[in-house]
Write a protein that holds these residues in place. Structure first.
Motif, PDB file in Angstrom:
ATOM      1  N   TYR A  53      26.493  -0.750  24.983  1.00  0.00           N
ATOM      2  CA  TYR A  53      25.599  -1.615  24.207  1.00  0.00           C
ATOM      3  C   TYR A  53      25.378  -1.032  22.811  1.00  0.00           C
ATOM      4  O   TYR A  53      25.353  -1.732  21.817  1.00  0.00           O
ATOM      5  CB  TYR A  53      24.271  -1.806  24.912  1.00  0.00           C
ATOM      6  CG  TYR A  53      24.320  -2.695  26.135  1.00  0.00           C
ATOM      7  CD1 TYR A  53      25.094  -3.856  26.158  1.00  0.00           C
ATOM      8  CD2 TYR A  53      23.574  -2.389  27.257  1.00  0.00           C
ATOM      9  CE1 TYR A  53      25.136  -4.675  27.270  1.00  0.00           C
ATOM     10  CE2 TYR A  53      23.596  -3.209  28.376  1.00  0.00           C
ATOM     11  CZ  TYR A  53      24.381  -4.340  28.373  1.00  0.00           C
ATOM     12  OH  TYR A  53      24.416  -5.158  29.481  1.00  0.00           O
ATOM     13  N   ASN A  63      29.996  -5.327  24.589  1.00  0.00           N
ATOM     14  CA  ASN A  63      28.831  -5.931  25.232  1.00  0.00           C
ATOM     15  C   ASN A  63      29.146  -6.284  26.684  1.00  0.00           C
ATOM     16  O   ASN A  63      28.352  -6.020  27.589  1.00  0.00           O
ATOM     17  CB  ASN A  63      28.390  -7.177  24.467  1.00  0.00           C
ATOM     18  CG  ASN A  63      27.154  -7.796  25.081  1.00  0.00           C
ATOM     19  OD1 ASN A  63      26.089  -7.207  25.052  1.00  0.00           O
ATOM     20  ND2 ASN A  63      27.312  -8.983  25.646  1.00  0.00           N
ATOM     21  N   ASN A  64      30.321  -6.873  26.913  1.00  0.00           N
ATOM     22  CA  ASN A  64      30.709  -7.240  28.278  1.00  0.00           C
ATOM     23  C   ASN A  64      30.935  -6.014  29.144  1.00  0.00           C
ATOM     24  O   ASN A  64      30.594  -6.013  30.338  1.00  0.00           O
ATOM     25  CB  ASN A  64      31.959  -8.117  28.263  1.00  0.00           C
ATOM     26  CG  ASN A  64      31.684  -9.488  27.706  1.00  0.00           C
ATOM     27  OD1 ASN A  64      30.535  -9.875  27.520  1.00  0.00           O
ATOM     28  ND2 ASN A  64      32.735 -10.226  27.415  1.00  0.00           N
ATOM     29  N   ARG A  84      27.506  -4.883  30.143  1.00  0.00           N
ATOM     30  CA  ARG A  84      26.914  -5.747  31.172  1.00  0.00           C
ATOM     31  C   ARG A  84      27.538  -5.483  32.546  1.00  0.00           C
ATOM     32  O   ARG A  84      26.837  -5.419  33.557  1.00  0.00           O
ATOM     33  CB  ARG A  84      27.081  -7.205  30.775  1.00  0.00           C
ATOM     34  CG  ARG A  84      26.309  -8.157  31.681  1.00  0.00           C
ATOM     35  CD  ARG A  84      26.299  -9.576  31.180  1.00  0.00           C
ATOM     36  NE  ARG A  84      27.633 -10.055  30.937  1.00  0.00           N
ATOM     37  CZ  ARG A  84      28.044 -10.638  29.800  1.00  0.00           C
ATOM     38  NH1 ARG A  84      27.213 -10.819  28.805  1.00  0.00           N
ATOM     39  NH2 ARG A  84      29.275 -11.053  29.654  1.00  0.00           N
TER      40      ARG A  84
END
Length: 195
Positions: free
Chosen positions: A193, A174-175, A178
């Motif tokens: 994602y 997820n990071n 982002r």
């Protein structure tokens, strides 16, 4: 401490941050009784991260200062902080300084944490530090440096793709997504994602 950390990570649920704070306060009491300054420093740092999550930046800064004061007063002859914990604490401090907009201090702390991981490997924590550091570089428009750190984090993560802990890998992916989104590489971001 770990129960408090678990509650803090569930910050979306009702009362999770309050529960985390209650467990941190219990840990503080035990560390004070044991005269364990590194434990007290860790509690203060955890409280700083908690207050950061609540958006109370001045309280976060006060806890960060307290944590640093405990660390300065450790008697090295009697109390050693394991390198893995040192690196995690440096990363948390860097995250807080980054949220204050103190980019130079955040970068210094991330680099210090990464240098510890070179000597004392902890791959998944190193990967998380790399991703956070890459996020800082992306916000500073240092995209080449951000991409280099992200690729190293990806290599580490893929080395653990068939192993536990899946939750940490989920957070890492997820990071990564982002941070790639921050540098406008949306197709790459979407692939992370989806993972």
């Amino acid at each position: 401490m770990n129960i408090g950390l678990t509650h803090r990570r569930q910050s979306g649920s009702d009362g999770a941050l309050d529960q985390a704070e209650a467990y941190y306060e219990k840990a503080r009491t035990w560390f004070e009784r044991a005269a364990n300054r590194s434990g007290q420093a860790e509690v203060e740092l955890s409280l700083a991260v908690l207050e950061q999550a609540r958006g109370r930046m001045e309280l976060a800064r006060q806890h960060l200062i307290s944590s640093e004061a405990y660390l300065r007063n450790i008697d090295q002859a009697f109390e050693q902080i394991p390198p893995r914990i040192q690196a995690q604490m440096l990363t948390s401090k860097a995250d807080i300084h980054d949220s204050f907009g103190e980019s130079e201090e955040a970068e210094r702390l991330y680099k210090e944490a990464l240098s510890i991981y070179e000597l004392h490997p902890d791959p998944l924590q190193e990967a998380s530090t790399l991703v956070n550091s890459a996020g800082l570089y992306a916000r500073l428009n240092r995209n080449r440096e951000a991409r280099k750190l992200l690729e190293r984090a990806r290599e580490i993560a893929e080395g653990f793709a068939d192993q536990e802990p899946r939750q940490l890998l989920g957070v890492l992916y997820n990071n990564l997504g982002r941070t790639y989104q921050d540098i406008s590489e949306n197709d790459v971001a979407l692939s992370y994602y989806q993972r």
